[in-house]
Design a protein around this motif. Structure first.
Motif, PDB file in Angstrom:
ATOM      1  N   UNK A   1      -5.141  95.609  69.926  1.00 55.81           N
ATOM      2  CA  UNK A   1      -5.784  94.747  70.843  1.00 55.81           C
ATOM      3  C   UNK A   1      -5.722  94.956  72.148  1.00 55.81           C
ATOM      4  N   UNK A   2      -4.946  95.535  72.588  1.00 51.36           N
ATOM      5  CA  UNK A   2      -4.927  95.823  74.307  1.00 51.36           C
ATOM      6  C   UNK A   2      -6.061  96.774  74.599  1.00 51.36           C
ATOM      7  N   UNK A   3      -5.888  97.843  73.877  1.00 51.32           N
ATOM      8  CA  UNK A   3      -6.811  98.905  74.193  1.00 51.32           C
ATOM      9  C   UNK A   3      -8.102  98.431  74.111  1.00 51.32           C
TER      10      UNK A   3
ATOM     11  N   UNK B   1      -9.749 100.751  83.502  1.00 49.77           N
ATOM     12  CA  UNK B   1      -8.282 100.446  83.220  1.00 49.77           C
ATOM     13  C   UNK B   1      -7.812 101.610  82.048  1.00 49.77           C
ATOM     14  N   UNK B   2      -8.724 101.913  81.380  1.00 54.91           N
ATOM     15  CA  UNK B   2      -8.165 102.695  80.456  1.00 54.91           C
ATOM     16  C   UNK B   2      -8.082 104.101  80.967  1.00 54.91           C
ATOM     17  N   UNK B   3      -8.790 104.497  81.766  1.00 60.29           N
ATOM     18  CA  UNK B   3      -8.772 105.673  82.480  1.00 60.29           C
ATOM     19  C   UNK B   3      -7.505 105.754  83.199  1.00 60.29           C
ATOM     20  N   UNK B   4      -7.048 104.722  84.003  1.00 65.44           N
ATOM     21  CA  UNK B   4      -5.793 104.893  84.514  1.00 65.44           C
ATOM     22  C   UNK B   4      -4.630 104.927  84.041  1.00 65.44           C
ATOM     23  N   UNK B   5      -4.556 104.059  82.706  1.00 66.42           N
ATOM     24  CA  UNK B   5      -3.413 103.996  81.682  1.00 66.42           C
ATOM     25  C   UNK B   5      -3.226 105.722  81.214  1.00 66.42           C
ATOM     26  N   UNK B   6      -4.612 106.517  80.859  1.00 67.50           N
ATOM     27  CA  UNK B   6      -4.500 107.443  80.470  1.00 67.50           C
ATOM     28  C   UNK B   6      -3.923 108.797  81.381  1.00 67.50           C
TER      29      UNK B   6
ATOM     30  N   UNK C   1       0.623  97.552  79.587  1.00 78.14           N
ATOM     31  CA  UNK C   1       0.257  98.881  78.671  1.00 78.14           C
ATOM     32  C   UNK C   1       1.259  99.996  79.399  1.00 78.14           C
ATOM     33  N   UNK C   2       1.221 100.133  80.572  1.00 77.87           N
ATOM     34  CA  UNK C   2       1.774 101.369  81.363  1.00 77.87           C
ATOM     35  C   UNK C   2       3.325 101.074  81.117  1.00 77.87           C
ATOM     36  N   UNK C   3       3.913  99.884  81.371  1.00 79.02           N
ATOM     37  CA  UNK C   3       5.210  99.538  80.975  1.00 79.02           C
ATOM     38  C   UNK C   3       5.668 100.023  79.566  1.00 79.02           C
ATOM     39  N   UNK C   4       4.842  99.703  78.607  1.00 80.81           N
ATOM     40  CA  UNK C   4       5.134  99.834  77.236  1.00 80.81           C
ATOM     41  C   UNK C   4       5.175 101.858  77.124  1.00 80.81           C
ATOM     42  N   UNK C   5       4.147 102.334  77.759  1.00 78.33           N
ATOM     43  CA  UNK C   5       4.167 103.907  77.742  1.00 78.33           C
ATOM     44  C   UNK C   5       5.521 104.115  78.418  1.00 78.33           C
ATOM     45  N   UNK C   6       5.970 103.799  79.626  1.00 81.82           N
ATOM     46  CA  UNK C   6       7.181 104.236  80.460  1.00 81.82           C
ATOM     47  C   UNK C   6       8.285 103.974  79.246  1.00 81.82           C
TER      48      UNK C   6
END
Length: 134
Positions: free
Chosen positions: A21-23, A30-35, A64-69
């Protein structure tokens, strides 16, 4: 499956659904920044990852970045991320002097980091996050 394991399974299913859902809710920028953030972590460029965080102005993308980290299981990066995200948020809200907003933001980052590391069954990361939050 025992009854005690079901809440963890339900939380994991919720996490997977939230991620999809977040994606769909993130804008293209935002998606580009997260990627880019994800690429920096894969390249072990912690400073570059933190720079991408600093350039991010979206709360959804930051979470989302926190989740990835947290999923990277790199404890130094995670604590650096949490500190940097909190400092970034405080610098945006410092003009109004609203400390309750800062406290709630720290709590949100902390709670999400605890949740993600618990779902990953990663006691070392959970310990690092708990040390950061105290």
């Amino acid at each position: 499956m025992s009854g005690s394991g079901q809440p963890i399974v339900q939380a994991r299913i919720y996490q997977i659904r939230s991620q999809s859902n977040v994606r769909s809710l993130l804008s293209i920028l935002e998606t580009d920044r997260v990627n880019k953030f994800k690429e920096k972590i894969k390249e072990d460029d912690e400073n570059g990852a933190v720079e991408e965080l600093q350039l991010c102005f979206s709360q959804k993308a930051t979470v989302e970045m926190l989740r990835i980290a947290v999923n990277s299981r790199k404890n130094d990066l995670i604590t650096k991320f949490l500190t940097s995200a909190l400092q970034k948020h405080q610098s945006y809200t410092s003009g109004g002097g609203d400390t309750t907003d800062s406290s709630s933001m720290q709590a949100e980052f902390f709670q999400n980091a605890v949740l993600y590391s618990t779902l990953n069954d990663d006691p070392e990361t959970l310990e690092a996050v708990l040390a950061w939050g105290t």
